[in-house]
Design an enzyme around this catalytic site. Sequence first.
Site, PDB file in Angstrom:
ATOM      1  N   ASP A 153      28.716  75.530  18.341  1.00 45.26           N
ATOM      2  CA  ASP A 153      28.089  74.004  17.417  1.00 45.26           C
ATOM      3  C   ASP A 153      26.909  74.158  17.391  1.00 45.26           C
ATOM      4  O   ASP A 153      26.149  74.388  18.486  1.00 45.26           O
ATOM      5  CB  ASP A 153      28.802  72.793  18.450  1.00 45.26           C
TER       6      ASP A 153
ATOM      7  N   LYS B  64      25.099  87.702  23.468  1.00 41.22           N
ATOM      8  CA  LYS B  64      24.220  87.509  23.262  1.00 41.22           C
ATOM      9  C   LYS B  64      22.893  88.074  24.151  1.00 41.22           C
ATOM     10  O   LYS B  64      22.351  87.990  25.129  1.00 41.22           O
ATOM     11  CB  LYS B  64      22.865  86.657  23.003  1.00 41.22           C
TER      12      LYS B  64
ATOM     13  N   GLY C   5      23.836  83.449  30.445  1.00 40.66           N
ATOM     14  CA  GLY C   5      24.881  83.908  31.585  1.00 40.66           C
ATOM     15  C   GLY C   5      25.054  83.134  32.688  1.00 40.66           C
ATOM     16  O   GLY C   5      25.589  83.237  33.595  1.00 40.66           O
TER      17      GLY C   5
ATOM     18  N   ASP D 121      24.928  83.452  26.634  1.00 45.05           N
ATOM     19  CA  ASP D 121      23.784  83.331  26.354  1.00 45.05           C
ATOM     20  C   ASP D 121      22.889  84.619  27.569  1.00 45.05           C
ATOM     21  O   ASP D 121      22.925  85.688  27.725  1.00 45.05           O
ATOM     22  CB  ASP D 121      23.170  81.915  25.766  1.00 45.05           C
TER      23      ASP D 121
END
Length: 175
Positions: free
Chosen positions: A155, A127, A101, A99
């Site tokens: 999750d 992403k 990173g 995301d």
Amino acid sequence: MPEKELVIKQTDIAKRVKELGAAITEDYEHGQLLVVGILNGAFMLMADLVRNIKLEMEIDFVRVTSYGMGTTSGTLRFTKDIELDVQGKDILLVDDIIDTGRTMALLKQSFENRGAHSVHFCALIDKKERREVGVAVDYVGFEIKKGFLVGYGLDCREQHRHYPEIYHLKDVYDV
Ligand code: IMP
Ligand code: MG
């Protein structure tokens, strides 16, 4: 339960993971591969990915929490570190999603400090538009622009990890 929409089918994940395994097999033919899964999110990808890498390898896992991730100098705390020797190894870090990173960047630094020969990344989902630090993901399953995803290890508050496919969870928060 919030409404969810199918984003990536089980068969598409399987096909892509097989391709990633083939690429890794080719690239690490002459290496000393140590595949490190980042718990908990990577557990399902790890099981499928390593079965598609046709090389000798070692496998281990880390679990981390991070402090100060809103700043450029975040630090990691290992709640579970790997137990194998890092020295001279070609580390492949595996996570469910990359995301900002930050987690990957800090892990790379940690393994380099411990004498790894190389450190590369594999994530099922990238992403890319949310990246805040300059890490290149070497093996990416799928690029997704936005939305909060669950399933195949991903999750939302520890729920939904067990689905064999990936869903966009609506009305949680959209990132
Ligand atoms: P980052 O790249 O350091 O921002 O951290 C990535 C981590 O954030 C992943 O390992 C996930 O645990 C979590 N994450 C980011 N986006 C999502 C998502 O869409 N669904 C579930 N977890 C996510
Ligand atoms: Mg995670």
